[in-house]
Design a protein around this motif. Structure first.
Motif, mmCIF file in Angstrom:
data_model
loop_
_atom_site.group_PDB
_atom_site.id
_atom_site.type_symbol
_atom_site.label_atom_id
_atom_site.label_comp_id
_atom_site.label_asym_id
_atom_site.label_seq_id
_atom_site.Cartn_x
_atom_site.Cartn_y
_atom_site.Cartn_z
ATOM 1 N N PHE A 1 3.526 -8.621 2.343
ATOM 2 C CA PHE A 1 3.416 -7.414 1.519
ATOM 3 C C PHE A 1 3.208 -6.244 2.466
ATOM 4 C CE2 PHE A 1 -1.238 -6.918 1.963
ATOM 5 C CZ PHE A 1 -1.582 -8.192 2.400
ATOM 6 N N GLY A 2 3.340 -5.027 1.948
ATOM 7 C CA GLY A 2 3.086 -3.918 2.863
ATOM 8 C C GLY A 2 3.706 -2.618 2.444
ATOM 9 N N HIS A 3 3.909 -1.797 3.473
ATOM 10 C CA HIS A 3 4.258 -0.393 3.271
ATOM 11 C C HIS A 3 5.751 -0.223 3.559
ATOM 12 C CE1 HIS A 3 -0.098 -0.093 3.285
ATOM 13 N NE2 HIS A 3 -0.114 -0.695 4.461
ATOM 14 N N ALA A 4 6.557 -0.390 2.495
ATOM 15 C CA ALA A 4 8.011 -0.404 2.674
ATOM 16 C C ALA A 4 8.515 0.885 3.305
ATOM 17 C CB ALA A 4 8.688 -0.613 1.324
ATOM 18 N N GLY A 5 7.875 1.985 2.950
ATOM 19 C CA GLY A 5 8.340 3.281 3.457
ATOM 20 C C GLY A 5 8.159 3.436 4.952
ATOM 21 N N ASP A 6 7.217 2.700 5.547
ATOM 22 C CA ASP A 6 6.930 2.851 6.995
ATOM 23 C C ASP A 6 7.485 1.698 7.817
ATOM 24 O OD1 ASP A 6 5.171 4.769 5.912
ATOM 25 O OD2 ASP A 6 3.515 3.331 5.931
ATOM 26 N N GLY A 7 8.151 0.738 7.202
ATOM 27 C CA GLY A 7 8.609 -0.437 7.959
ATOM 28 C C GLY A 7 7.452 -1.330 8.378
ATOM 29 N N ASN A 8 6.327 -1.216 7.671
ATOM 30 C CA ASN A 8 5.102 -1.948 8.052
ATOM 31 C C ASN A 8 4.852 -3.084 7.071
ATOM 32 O OD1 ASN A 8 1.566 -0.856 7.991
ATOM 33 N ND2 ASN A 8 2.444 -2.788 8.639
ATOM 34 N N VAL A 9 4.958 -4.311 7.568
ATOM 35 C CA VAL A 9 4.703 -5.449 6.691
ATOM 36 C C VAL A 9 3.478 -6.228 7.176
ATOM 37 C CG1 VAL A 9 6.399 -6.908 7.886
ATOM 38 C CG2 VAL A 9 5.730 -7.489 5.579
#
Ligand code: 2HG
Ligand code: ZN
Length: 457
Positions: free
Chosen positions: A370-378
């Motif tokens: 899961f994570g921050h799709a907008g930042d490329g951070n999973v």
């Protein structure tokens, strides 16, 4: 090395009774939130002012004792707990929150101010603070600066470093550097706040920060959209980023994570059936952004279902599907947490392939993404592994390196990932890091067992 008695007596000269040695109380500072990292310490020191922090650092230097600075103890990489018998330097009592500077849209906050209190104070003055994340009720300003905390609003407002206009901190020598004037334009030499931010307590102990505020947005709409694949969800996220300047968050989770969250919290799933991938988006503006969000959604392909919320309690419910992942995974035992960033063009492939990589190394383990799709951070969380078995960590982080990603997007390197720093940083960069460490903390008093690999590694 000085005896425990000598250490405690010397620290008591600086902070009196705020040197805690009671085993039960000390224990709450020596284990991290996940329970994966458990250390021990002779004492927890709780100074209440910058002068006292400087006194504690000077005393530790004199005694040849290392310390670990700690804020709300919400770190996830073992960077804030004493894994090598360090003294714990708790900054929680540095609670001063100055009045909001409404003209500049700035505030000076002590290291111990909790994120939710900062949000509240900014809002009461018609402003807002741009960084937010799930542990807002415990995480502190000092910890957020030390780790360059990211969270759910980075795509709109940037990370903690982007909010930082000034800093007060104590170096490893015990001297205090303070530059809290908050001038937006100020090119007078090295930018120490930027350097200390993200240094994980290895260069200086943060005692206060001057923070930039953003306009408060009174109207908010949250939507959760379901997609058949990660790649479709990421395409949608790009459409939203391109067409909605008021986009504040674009967050990703999968059906397995949603099922776990629902079973742990007792919540009902957002749709009658489960779908492979979910994207949560939030738009926040001065006027109602619902229509703009609906229009953007209509131009997105492959949406299976969508649910929209405008009233605060329903919005909070939708957010809980995403934010409760961390606590839900923790109920399965101490997880291994790999917080990584990938070039957006590789993120879908990475997410699709990670579970196989984990499975090949540890067949009984389970992978949660899961994570921050907008930042490329999973966030790659793996449950069902012994705390000190790091074969999976190595396998996943190598894969991140191969994809040209970062082995730490927002949680830091801490103790957990120092061995693999070379996967994201060159030898020359690590040498420059070491030189900075020597310059600001010549005797290695400040959190010496995190971030930088052990010598020779
Ligand atoms: C989040 O995005 C936090 O919710 C925690 O960064 C992530 O638990 C994690 O791995
Ligand atoms: Zn996160």
């Amino acid at each position: 090395m000085a005896s425990n008695r000598v250490i405690v007596d010397r620290l008591r000269e600086v902070v009196g009774p705020q040197v805690i040695v009671d085993r039960d109380v000390v224990a709450s500072y020596t284990t991290d939130w996940t329970r994966r990292f458990e250390g021990r310490s002779v004492a927890v020191v709780r100074p209440a002012s910058t002068e006292e922090v400087a006194g504690v650092v000077a005393a530790c230097r004199e005694l040849g004792v290392a310390l670990v600075p700690q804020g709300g103890n919400t770190g996830l990489v073992g960077g804030g707990v004493p894994l090598h018998d360090e003294v714990v330097l708790s900054l929680r009592r540095l609670q001063t929150l100055e009045p909001i500077d409404t003209l500049a849209g700035q505030v000076t906050a002590g290291a111990g101010v909790v994120l939710s209190a900062l949000h509240q104070a900014a809002r009461a003055a018609g402003w807002a603070y741009g960084v937010d994340f799930a542990s807002r009720d415990s995480a502190t300003v000092g910890g957020m600066v030390a780790t360059n905390a990211g969270g759910t609003h980075v795509l709109r407002y940037g990370d903690t470093r982007a909010q930082l206009l000034g800093l007060e901190a104590v170096l490893g020598t015990g001297s205090v550097v303070s530059h809290l004037g908050g001038l937006v334009k100020d090119n007078t030499g090295y930018h120490l706040p930027g350097l200390v931010c993200g240094s994980e307590g290895t260069l200086a102990v943060v005692t206060a920060a001057r923070l930039h505020l953003v306009p408060a947005m009174p109207c908010r709409t949250v939507a959760v959209l379901a997609f058949p694949t990660v790649s479709h969800a990421l395409d949608a996220s790009a459409v939203f980023r391109r067409s909605l300047p008021a986009l504040e968050a674009s967050e990703l989770f999968l059906s397995s994570g949603l099922e776990l969250v629902c079973s742990v919290t007792g919540m009902r799933a957002p749709f009658s059936g489960l779908h492979p991938v979910y994207l949560l988006v939030e738009v926040a503006d001065h006027a109602d952004p619902t229509e703009a969000l609906a229009e953007a959604t209509s131009s997105v392909d492959h949406v299976i279902e969508v649910v929209v919320a405008t009233d605060p309690s329903r919005r909070a419910e939708l957010w809980r599907y995403r934010e409760a992942h961390t606590e839900a995974i923790n109920t399965l035992g101490p997880p291994h947490k790999l917080d990584v960033a990938l070039p957006l063009g590789s993120l879908a492939e990475f997410i699709d392939r990670v579970p196989e990589t984990v499975q090949a190394i540890a067949p009984a383990a389970r992978t949660w993404l899961f994570g921050h799709a907008g930042d490329g951070n999973v966030h790659v969380n793996v449950s069902g592994l012994p705390p000190d078995d790091d074969r999976v960590d190595e396998g996943v982080l190598r894969m991140v390196g191969d994809f040209g990603g970062s082995i730490s997007a927002e949680h830091g390197i801490g103790a957990a990932k120092r061995r693999w720093l070379y996967l994201s940083r060159t030898t020359d960069e690590i040498s420059a890091f070491r030189a900075l460490k020597r310059a600001l903390d010549p005797d290695g008093v400040l959190n010496p067992n995190v971030l930088l690999p052990t010598d020779g590694a």
